[in-house]
Design a protein around this motif. Structure first.
Motif, PDB file in Angstrom:
ATOM      1  N   LEU B 116       0.837  -1.207   0.000  1.00  0.00           N
ATOM      2  CA  LEU B 116       0.000   0.000   0.000  1.00  0.00           C
ATOM      3  C   LEU B 116       0.871   1.256   0.000  1.00  0.00           C
ATOM      4  O   LEU B 116       0.625   2.201  -0.748  1.00  0.00           O
ATOM      5  N   LEU B 117       1.921   1.229   0.831  1.00  0.00           N
ATOM      6  CA  LEU B 117       2.849   2.369   0.874  1.00  0.00           C
ATOM      7  C   LEU B 117       3.431   2.651  -0.512  1.00  0.00           C
ATOM      8  O   LEU B 117       3.574   3.796  -0.925  1.00  0.00           O
ATOM      9  N   PHE B 118       3.765   1.567  -1.233  1.00  0.00           N
ATOM     10  CA  PHE B 118       4.342   1.723  -2.565  1.00  0.00           C
ATOM     11  C   PHE B 118       3.304   2.263  -3.542  1.00  0.00           C
ATOM     12  O   PHE B 118       3.559   3.221  -4.265  1.00  0.00           O
ATOM     13  N   PHE B 120       0.455   3.757  -3.124  1.00  0.00           N
ATOM     14  CA  PHE B 120      -0.090   5.079  -2.840  1.00  0.00           C
ATOM     15  C   PHE B 120       0.730   6.177  -3.526  1.00  0.00           C
ATOM     16  O   PHE B 120       0.181   7.165  -4.009  1.00  0.00           O
TER      17      PHE B 120
END
Lengths: 319, 298
Positions: B116-118, B120
């Motif tokens: 998700l961090l990537f 986003f």
């Protein structure tokens, strides 16, 4: 021996409920592997997001991001009320919608068309040549446009004059800017963008086509009733992705194509951010960052909305 | 798409004819400007300016190319671009493999959060100015690092690579290796990388083309002429029409100088694009494969 087996068997079910720390320790080597990419994402993506707060501050380089004073929505207010605002927003939206509307169907049609070519060498040659312009850099592409569209000795005007028409100063006419931008984009990338549709077409079950042929369907009917529905999911996902990145498509190219004569239609949000923040004598980081943030937020809302609509309408979505 | 030997109907024959005609038309529209530029670049300068070149070269010669190779900045720009491309691509590929492998593992705890961090970051960004400030704060302005680090990883390529790992490296292989006492580092080095030839070829290509054609980061991060990559030099000559007088000064006649200036541009377009075009036929099938892997929903 038997007792040991029994114990391992009874122990099994407890594995999924191991504590998160145990689970992390078990794969610690994977964390070591991903550490560097994660560091990169944090430093070059998330710290700038944190830094975007300067949009709400009066940023002074010596005070840093945290030390500068808050300014509220001053910069957003200034942008929305500036006389450039309407022009820039309109240019950005028109250019991107035009680009999407013209740029999206072409690769799709090219793929459908190539899919019905039975002469192998013809198909290969067309693919080879139409993919090639994808490798031309933006700078060279714009340079080519300048040469070919040159009002005095460019190829296009030579052709026009050969037919007895007047030469047109393409790059100096603000009304033509958007069309030149969009159609040169189609020329450059339609071939390459059709690859993904060709891949989707090749994954359609051939028995559908066989059954249709047996039932007497014409090629046109097969395109309409088998091929198009077959690649629709891929097309929708691509459309969502394109919409999401809509507001920042190709500003390099816009910047390169800009000249004092066509800024009326060629000034878009990104080129304006660049000029206000990094080019102008009175560099205004905060104001420029506010405009950039404004764009990022709109882009984000856009991708969420389109995704939601696509999910409702078609059960196809990114997530 | 030919499934039967039934004689095609009239409608189908029309369809085929129209299909081939339209494809040929598009094909010619793409091909013609490319051929014209190539022909113009080896034609006589005055013929180019007078609009006498239509398809084939007129009085072929290599004056334009001579002018290109005499230009000092083009040579140094070429070398700089090569340097940034090679260094940047090596960093890119290593980073992408490092990120993609853990994310492809089912038992990687925290996988979804990191993913998700990537992802986003592909949908939301801090913008140009904060991105510029971080490079400035790290003292990377006017260094090679400003050219290779801010774009060290493309999330899109990580997803493609992850999908490849998931689909082509069976979990049984990991289990077998683990039973034999292999740890994750060793597994990546001895099993994953040797099995990933095609995907490494694809992402190397994607990244290398990106670096070679990169122009904007050089524009904002570099202001030393001796560090400029080819694309900046190209912009100065092709778009800002900045052909230094010195290199053409041995030609007295103004009209002739102007003609040579035009010729130089055509030659320059050819010289700067040919390296990629030469590699391209060999890697075309990898490109197609890469796009296909990416199109699998992972």
């Amino acid at each position: 021996m038997k007792a040991l087996q029994l114990r391992t068997l009874t122990k099994r079910p407890s594995v999924p409920s191991a504590s998160p720390i145990r689970k992390m320790l078990r794969v610690w080597q994977l964390y070591v592997l991903i550490a560097l990419p994660l560091l990169y994402i944090v430093v070059f993506k998330y710290i700038p997001m944190y830094g975007a707060q300067i949009a709400f501050k009066d940023f002074i380089v010596t005070k840093g991001v945290w030390g500068s004073d808050w300014a509220g929505l001053k910069h957003f207010d200034r942008f929305i009320h500036s006389y450039e605002f309407g022009k820039i927003m309109r240019n950005t939206l028109v250019l991107n919608f035009y680009n999407l509307l013209a740029g999206f169907p072409f690769p799709l049609m090219l793929a459908l068309s190539l899919n019905y070519v039975r002469i192998r060498w013809f198909k290969k040659t067309v693919q080879m040549v139409t993919y090639a312009p994808h490798f031309i850099s933006t700078v060279v592409m714009v340079g080519m446009m300048f040469e070919l569209l040159n009002p005095r000795n460019g190829l296009v005007n030579n052709i026009l004059q050969a037919f007895g028409l007047d030469a047109i100063n393409f790059m100096g006419n603000p009304d033509l800017f958007q069309s030149i931008y969009v159609w040169s984009g189609v020329w450059q990338s339609a071939g390459f963008n059709c690859i993904i549709f060709l891949a989707a077409l090749s994954s359609i079950d051939p028995s559908l086509h066989e059954a249709a042929v047996v039932d007497g369907a014409s090629q046109r009917q097969r395109v309409w009733h088998i091929d198009l529905p077959g690649i629709l999911p891929v097309a929708i996902i691509l459309l969502i992705l394109n919409m999401g990145s809509m507001l920042d498509v190709g500003y390099e190219k816009v910047l390169l194509m800009q000249n004092p004569l066509n800024t009326r239609t060629s000034e878009v949000i990104d080129t304006y951010v660049y000029k206000v923040g990094l080019v102008s004598q009175a560099m205004n980081y905060s104001y420029s960052a506010a405009i950039g943030l404004f764009k990022s937020v709109i882009g984000f809302i856009l991708i969420l909305t389109v995704n939601q609509i696509a999910r409702k309408a078609n059960q196809t979505s990114l997530w | 798409m030919d499934y039967t030997s039934i004689k095609p109907s009239f409608g189908d024959r029309m369809f085929t004819i129209i299909n081939y005609s339209l494809l040929s038309l598009f094909f010619l529209m793409v091909l013609y400007p490319l051929i014209f530029i190539l022909s113009a670049s080896i034609s006589d300068p005055s013929a180019v300016v007078a609009g006498k070149v239509w398809l084939w070269p007129v009085k072929p010669n290599l004056m334009g190319y001579e002018a290109v190779f005499k230009h000092k900045l083009i040579g140094s720009g070429f070398l700089n671009s090569l340097y940034y491309t090679v260094l940047g691509t090596i960093i890119n590929v290593i980073m992408t493999l490092l990120a993609a492998y853990p994310l492809a593992r089912k038992d990687f705890y925290g996988k979804n959060v990191i993913m998700l961090l990537f992802v986003f970051t592909t949908m939301f960004s801090g913008g140009l100015i904060p991105g510029y400030l971080i490079v400035k704060d790290l003292n990377m302005l006017n260094t090679v690092w400003a050219m290779v680090l801010p774009g060290a990883l493309s999330v899109w390529n990580v997803i493609i690579t992850r999908t490849y790992f998931q689909t082509s490296i069976p979990p049984e292989m990991l289990e077998a290796a683990q039973i034999d006492g292999c740890n994750d580092f060793k597994f990546v080095w001895k099993i994953v990388i040797p099995l990933s030839g095609p995907i490494i070829a694809v992402i190397t290509l994607f990244y290398a083309v990106g670096h070679w054609n990169q122009f904007f980061s050089a524009l904002i991060f570099l202001d030393k002429q001796h560090m400029y990559p080819l694309q900046i030099i190209l912009r100065d000559i092709l778009i800002q029409n900045d052909v230094s007088a010195i290199m053409l000064s041995d030609i007295q006649d103004a009209a002739r100088r102007e003609a040579l200036r035009v010729l130089l541009k055509y030659s320059l377009i050819v010289v700067s694009t040919v390296p990629l075009m030469l590699v391209y036929p060999f890697v075309q099938k990898h490109f197609v494969k890469g796009v296909m892997i990416g199109s699998l929903k992972g």
